[in-house]
Structures are given as structure tokens and as C-alpha cells.
Design a protein around this motif. Structure first.
Motif, PDB file in Angstrom:
ATOM      1  N   LYS A  62       0.832  -1.213   0.000  1.00  0.00           N
ATOM      2  CA  LYS A  62       0.000   0.000   0.000  1.00  0.00           C
ATOM      3  C   LYS A  62       0.862   1.256   0.000  1.00  0.00           C
ATOM      4  CE  LYS A  62      -3.701  -2.181   2.610  1.00  0.00           C
ATOM      5  NZ  LYS A  62      -4.399  -2.191   3.914  1.00  0.00           N
ATOM      6  N   PHE A  63       1.959   1.230   0.759  1.00  0.00           N
ATOM      7  CA  PHE A  63       2.864   2.380   0.815  1.00  0.00           C
ATOM      8  C   PHE A  63       3.403   2.717  -0.573  1.00  0.00           C
ATOM      9  CE2 PHE A  63       7.309   3.816   1.133  1.00  0.00           C
ATOM     10  CZ  PHE A  63       7.105   5.043   1.745  1.00  0.00           C
ATOM     11  N   VAL A  64       3.888   1.717  -1.298  1.00  0.00           N
ATOM     12  CA  VAL A  64       4.411   1.960  -2.646  1.00  0.00           C
ATOM     13  C   VAL A  64       3.291   2.441  -3.553  1.00  0.00           C
ATOM     14  CG1 VAL A  64       5.427   0.876  -4.693  1.00  0.00           C
ATOM     15  CG2 VAL A  64       6.329   0.342  -2.421  1.00  0.00           C
ATOM     16  N   ARG A  65       2.133   1.822  -3.439  1.00  0.00           N
ATOM     17  CA  ARG A  65       0.993   2.160  -4.298  1.00  0.00           C
ATOM     18  C   ARG A  65       0.459   3.562  -4.031  1.00  0.00           C
ATOM     19  NH1 ARG A  65      -3.989  -1.056  -2.654  1.00  0.00           N
ATOM     20  NH2 ARG A  65      -4.169   0.727  -1.272  1.00  0.00           N
ATOM     21  N   ASP A  69       5.784   9.177  -4.201  1.00  0.00           N
ATOM     22  CA  ASP A  69       5.532  10.067  -5.346  1.00  0.00           C
ATOM     23  C   ASP A  69       6.063   9.461  -6.630  1.00  0.00           C
ATOM     24  OD1 ASP A  69       4.316  11.945  -3.731  1.00  0.00           O
ATOM     25  OD2 ASP A  69       6.171  13.082  -3.423  1.00  0.00           O
ATOM     26  N   ASP A  70       5.268   9.563  -7.689  1.00  0.00           N
ATOM     27  CA  ASP A  70       5.648   9.115  -9.036  1.00  0.00           C
ATOM     28  C   ASP A  70       5.987   7.631  -9.096  1.00  0.00           C
ATOM     29  OD1 ASP A  70       5.358  11.737 -10.021  1.00  0.00           O
ATOM     30  OD2 ASP A  70       7.382  12.224  -9.361  1.00  0.00           O
ATOM     31  N   ARG A  71       5.370   6.832  -8.219  1.00  0.00           N
ATOM     32  CA  ARG A  71       5.635   5.397  -8.280  1.00  0.00           C
ATOM     33  C   ARG A  71       4.347   4.636  -7.990  1.00  0.00           C
ATOM     34  NH1 ARG A  71      10.617   2.814  -5.286  1.00  0.00           N
ATOM     35  NH2 ARG A  71      11.620   4.154  -6.765  1.00  0.00           N
ATOM     36  N   ASP A  72       4.196   3.537  -8.695  1.00  0.00           N
ATOM     37  CA  ASP A  72       3.094   2.617  -8.469  1.00  0.00           C
ATOM     38  C   ASP A  72       3.580   1.260  -8.938  1.00  0.00           C
ATOM     39  OD1 ASP A  72       0.651   1.494  -7.868  1.00  0.00           O
ATOM     40  OD2 ASP A  72      -0.499   2.644  -9.324  1.00  0.00           O
ATOM     41  N   TRP A  73       2.805   0.241  -8.757  1.00  0.00           N
ATOM     42  CA  TRP A  73       3.164  -1.084  -9.218  1.00  0.00           C
ATOM     43  C   TRP A  73       2.791  -1.207 -10.682  1.00  0.00           C
ATOM     44  CZ3 TRP A  73       6.121  -3.779  -6.072  1.00  0.00           C
ATOM     45  CH2 TRP A  73       6.059  -3.526  -4.708  1.00  0.00           C
ATOM     46  N   ALA A  74       3.749  -1.400 -11.563  1.00  0.00           N
ATOM     47  CA  ALA A  74       3.470  -1.621 -12.984  1.00  0.00           C
ATOM     48  C   ALA A  74       2.918  -3.030 -13.176  1.00  0.00           C
ATOM     49  CB  ALA A  74       4.739  -1.438 -13.812  1.00  0.00           C
ATOM     50  N   GLU A  75       3.424  -3.947 -12.402  1.00  0.00           N
ATOM     51  CA  GLU A  75       2.977  -5.340 -12.411  1.00  0.00           C
ATOM     52  C   GLU A  75       3.107  -5.823 -10.982  1.00  0.00           C
ATOM     53  OE1 GLU A  75       4.666  -9.587 -13.990  1.00  0.00           O
ATOM     54  OE2 GLU A  75       5.067  -7.825 -15.192  1.00  0.00           O
TER      55      GLU A  75
END
Length: 99
Positions: A62-65, A69-75
């Protein structure tokens, strides 16, 4: 790289005609990054260890998602407790990868 005593995998890793495992751990550098050789596609993967310090893996995902900033799970292959299970299923079907 840290000095270490080579194990029996060393000879297998050097001999390209031998049957080799899919992954061979190469070692760690002085920044605690781990290097792993994936033999079936001849790639090196660099892994950084993250100590959860009592937090859950759900919290980290959840933290990464949500927070970085400017980061999410691509896969991704792990679905948190706040995600819609139907969305997870649809993503699995779309990508052909099980969660």
C-alpha cells in the motif's frame, strides 16, 4: 563484493553446457544489494532487502501504491486486503499471471 568461500555451485555456474539451476545467487555488495543470476534467460537481478520492522507486507504494498511520489506497481503479484478481489481476478486474467 564481499569475500566468500565458493560453494559447489561455482563449477556449475562456470560450465555453460552443464545443467544449471534456474537461479544462482552471486553475492552481496557493500550496499547490501544482492545479485542473482537467472540462467534460463542470462539476466542478472539486483535485489534490495527491505526490513518491514514489524509492519505487514500489505502495508508495504500500500505504501508503494499510495504514498511514494511518481511510483506505483506496474505489475504486481500480491493483492492487499483493501483491493477489490474482482479487480485482482481481472488483472490476473488480463496478464495471465496468478496472484
Amino acid at each position: 563484493m564481499k569475500n566468500s568461500t565458493p560453494d559447489s555451485i561455482e563449477g556449475i555456474a562456470r560450465k555453460r553446457s552443464a545443467v544449471r539451476p534456474n537461479y544462482i545467487v552471486l553475492g552481496e555488495d557493500t550496499d547490501d544489494l544482492s545479485y542473482i543470476y537467472r540462467t534460463f534467460d542470462e539476466t542478472i537481478h539486483i535485489v534490495q532487502q527491505f526490513d518491514l520492522r514489524g509492519r505487514s507486507v500489505d502495508g508495504y504494498v500500500k505504501f508503494v501504491r499510495d504514498e511514494v511520489d511518481d511510483r506505483d506497481w506496474a505489475e504486481w503479484h500480491y493483492y492487499t486486503d483493501d483491493e477489490n478481489p474482482f479487480k485482482a481476478l481481472a488483472s490476473t486474467i488480463k496478464t495471465g499471471v496468478s496472484a
